[in-house]
Write a protein that holds these residues in place. Structure first.
Motif, PDB file in Angstrom:
ATOM      1  N   GLY A 168       0.812  -1.218   0.000  1.00 36.12           N
ATOM      2  CA  GLY A 168       0.000   0.000   0.000  1.00 36.12           C
ATOM      3  C   GLY A 168       0.840   1.259   0.000  1.00 36.12           C
ATOM      4  O   GLY A 168       1.714   1.439  -0.853  1.00 36.12           O
ATOM      5  N   ASN A 169       0.615   2.131   0.964  1.00 40.03           N
ATOM      6  CA  ASN A 169       1.324   3.419   1.035  1.00 40.03           C
ATOM      7  C   ASN A 169       2.589   3.364   1.890  1.00 40.03           C
ATOM      8  O   ASN A 169       3.218   4.386   2.119  1.00 40.03           O
ATOM      9  CB  ASN A 169       0.378   4.491   1.600  1.00 40.03           C
ATOM     10  N   TRP A 170       2.956   2.173   2.350  1.00 37.43           N
ATOM     11  CA  TRP A 170       4.149   2.068   3.195  1.00 37.43           C
ATOM     12  C   TRP A 170       5.394   2.447   2.403  1.00 37.43           C
ATOM     13  O   TRP A 170       5.556   2.088   1.229  1.00 37.43           O
ATOM     14  CB  TRP A 170       4.298   0.639   3.717  1.00 37.43           C
ATOM     15  N   SER A 171       6.294   3.156   3.042  1.00 39.21           N
ATOM     16  CA  SER A 171       7.562   3.507   2.394  1.00 39.21           C
ATOM     17  C   SER A 171       8.632   3.704   3.447  1.00 39.21           C
ATOM     18  O   SER A 171       8.329   4.009   4.612  1.00 39.21           O
ATOM     19  CB  SER A 171       7.429   4.770   1.544  1.00 39.21           C
ATOM     20  N   PHE A 172       9.879   3.537   3.014  1.00 32.43           N
ATOM     21  CA  PHE A 172      11.032   3.752   3.893  1.00 32.43           C
ATOM     22  C   PHE A 172      11.868   4.858   3.277  1.00 32.43           C
ATOM     23  O   PHE A 172      12.567   4.657   2.299  1.00 32.43           O
ATOM     24  CB  PHE A 172      11.849   2.461   4.020  1.00 32.43           C
ATOM     25  N   PHE A 173      11.716   6.070   3.814  1.00 33.83           N
ATOM     26  CA  PHE A 173      12.382   7.250   3.266  1.00 33.83           C
ATOM     27  C   PHE A 173      12.116   7.385   1.768  1.00 33.83           C
ATOM     28  O   PHE A 173      13.015   7.668   0.976  1.00 33.83           O
ATOM     29  CB  PHE A 173      13.885   7.214   3.546  1.00 33.83           C
ATOM     30  N   GLY A 174      10.862   7.180   1.386  1.00 33.02           N
ATOM     31  CA  GLY A 174      10.462   7.366  -0.003  1.00 33.02           C
ATOM     32  C   GLY A 174      10.526   6.128  -0.866  1.00 33.02           C
ATOM     33  O   GLY A 174      10.102   6.174  -2.024  1.00 33.02           O
ATOM     34  N   LEU A 175      11.040   5.018  -0.361  1.00 32.63           N
ATOM     35  CA  LEU A 175      11.131   3.785  -1.137  1.00 32.63           C
ATOM     36  C   LEU A 175      10.013   2.837  -0.710  1.00 32.63           C
ATOM     37  O   LEU A 175       9.931   2.452   0.460  1.00 32.63           O
ATOM     38  CB  LEU A 175      12.492   3.123  -0.927  1.00 32.63           C
ATOM     39  N   HIS A 176       9.140   2.479  -1.659  1.00 33.26           N
ATOM     40  CA  HIS A 176       8.010   1.618  -1.346  1.00 33.26           C
ATOM     41  C   HIS A 176       8.466   0.187  -1.076  1.00 33.26           C
ATOM     42  O   HIS A 176       9.597  -0.197  -1.377  1.00 33.26           O
ATOM     43  CB  HIS A 176       6.991   1.658  -2.485  1.00 33.26           C
ATOM     44  N   LEU A 177       7.547  -0.610  -0.520  1.00 37.36           N
ATOM     45  CA  LEU A 177       7.884  -1.963  -0.074  1.00 37.36           C
ATOM     46  C   LEU A 177       8.436  -2.821  -1.202  1.00 37.36           C
ATOM     47  O   LEU A 177       9.428  -3.542  -1.012  1.00 37.36           O
ATOM     48  CB  LEU A 177       6.650  -2.632   0.531  1.00 37.36           C
TER      49      LEU A 177
END
Length: 487
Positions: A150-159
């Motif tokens: 979904g909308n999860w991201s790590f510093f702008g990088l999606h899953l």
């Protein structure tokens, strides 16, 4: 003729050495001309190099101007690499040990860790670049892949991107099983593989553009010599800055050379010609997309996304991933592995240093750096300004001050010729700061922007001049002995 080095027996309890930092004896010096040629083939053929060449097109340079930049830069690189690689072949010592002669046996840790930091940054960039290709392949096979998480991201990088990144990151660790010997074998295999993909992409670009004529007839926005001069020089600097790190730590590779001739011929065969050929392919593809789509596509992964055949994409992705691993292992894991081992020789060997490098690279957030061609070129210019002075000092120390002679025993001694003042040579640090100041000052004073456009050259020249001057004014005790080598 190679240099016959005696078998050194430094104690591992010595805080300045371990088995991976000791000089390489003659029996272990097995790298031939072909190994250095394929090393550079593997290093050059990669996604960020394509992005840099494509970025020159995107910045408004014509195809012919871009090709001229690459050829000019590669010849300068060859000269710098073979010069700085000379000591590695002659004495069999790695970069973090060699630089002790100029910065001091303790002070050498500072430029070595600066070099390691840049390599770790590049490791992240190369890993992310390869992971984007994997991401494209999975997306073609699994259309809902990018919506994972979904909308999860790590510093702008999606899953989905993060999973691809970590998957490709993990593949690098398998190349470390046998240290430098495995790298030598891997490069022989990896370098030529990339020609298959880029050869196919060249034919594709020629097809969509309607031939080579429309591609190479594009004038660019710099029409006159006056308009093109500074962009041309800045382009040369940017390309050299890609390899500013390897210019420093090329002794990490040349220490394994069977002779000076092997490293010189190998680097010549693997660098200028190969770089020009790769640049031709990159320019043709980027300019071809400009003709066909109205704007240059400087990211090779975006080019791949325009193909429909899963088989073609899979073959290209596999090859590009091999290429990215090739350059990552050779240029971005070897140096920091040695540098970190040099900082903690009692606890960290080459392999442990490589694992630490890989872990730290995850937290450099390379997807931010690769967001645009402008970001890449800006990053490269900063690298050149920071590392150019260190290269200038290495050149000046080895060729001018020490006249190609070193006391190898004292490179591993806390109380020896290279101890200077408590292990630090203040002359080298002053020269580095002055060189970096002038190289990067244009980033802060617009009227001096031209200096930043040639940051690597400014840093090398000024640091070398200042270092030689300080060494002459306040000369330390220099023995100029070669008690550990025989010509």
């Amino acid at each position: 003729m190679g240099i016959k080095l005696k078998n050194y027996k430094f104690e591992n309890s010595n805080s300045l050495t371990n088995d991976d930092l000791k000089p390489i004896i003659k029996e272990r010096r097995t790298w031939k001309t072909v190994n250095y040629a394929t090393l550079w083939m593997g290093i050059i053929h990669n996604i960020p190099t394509y992005a840099t060449v494509g970025g020159l097109i995107a910045l408004g340079l014509s195809p012919w101007q871009t090709l001229g930049i690459i050829i000019t830069a590669s010849l300068i690189l060859y000269a710098a690499l073979t010069l700085n690689g000379h000591a590695g072949t002659k004495f069999g010592v790695p970069f973090p040990v060699l630089i002790r002669s100029s910065f001091g046996v303790i002070g050498a840790n500072i430029p070595a860790m600066l070099r390691a930091f840049v390599a770790i940054m590049w490791f992240g960039i190369q890993t992310y670049a390869g992971s984007t290709a994997i991401n494209i392949l999975i997306q073609k096979l699994w259309p809902s892949w990018n919506s994972l998480g979904g909308n999860w991201s790590f510093f702008g990088l999606h899953l989905s991107g993060m999973i691809s990144f970590l998957l490709f990151w993990a593949l690098h660790l398998f190349t470390l099983n046998h240290g430098m010997e495995s790298i030598k074998k891997f490069e022989v295999f990896a370098g030529p593989m990339v020609y298959l993909v880029f050869g196919g992409m060249v034919f594709w670009a020629i097809s969509i553009a309607g031939g080579l004529g429309p591609i190479y007839s594009q004038p660019g926005k710099f029409r006159t010599f006056k308009e093109a001069f500074w962009p041309f020089v800045a382009g040369v600097t940017g390309v050299i800055s890609i390899w500013a790190t390897l210019i420093l730590n090329i002794p990490d590779f040349t220490r394994f050379a069977e002779s000076q001739e092997a490293q010189k011929k190998g680097q010549f065969l693997g660098l200028p010609g190969t770089f020009a050929l790769f640049a031709f392919a990159s320019i043709t593809v980027t300019s071809g997309t400009q003709v066909a789509y109205g704007k240059p596509i400087w990211n090779i992964v975006d080019v791949l996304s325009r193909f429909d055949s899963p088989f073609v994409i899979a073959a290209a992705v596999i090859t590009l991933c091999i290429a990215a691993m090739s350059v990552n292992v050779a240029s971005n894991m070897v140096s920091p592995a040695y540098d970190i081992a040099n900082l903690f020789p009692k606890y960290v060997n080459f392999k442990r240093g490589a694992y630490i490098t890989a872990i730290l690279a995850v937290f450099t957030f390379p997807w931010k750096t690769m967001e645009s061609a402008t970001n890449v070129m800006s990053f490269l210019g900063t690298i050149g300004g920071a590392l150019g002075p260190v290269a200038g000092i290495m050149f000046a120390d080895y060729f001018i001050i020490r006249k190609q002679e070193l006391n190898v025993d004292d490179l591993y001694a806390l109380n020896g010729e290279y101890t200077y003042n408590k292990g630090y040579n203040y002359r080298a640090f002053i020269a580095t700061l002055i060189g970096a100041f002038f190289a990067l000052i244009g980033d802060f004073i617009p009227s001096l922007k031209s200096l930043s456009n040639i940051s690597w050259f400014v840093g090398v020249a000024i640091a070398a001049i200042v270092y030689v001057g300080l060494m002459k004014i306040d000369s330390p005790n220099i023995k100029l002995s070669t008690i550990n080598s025989q010509k």
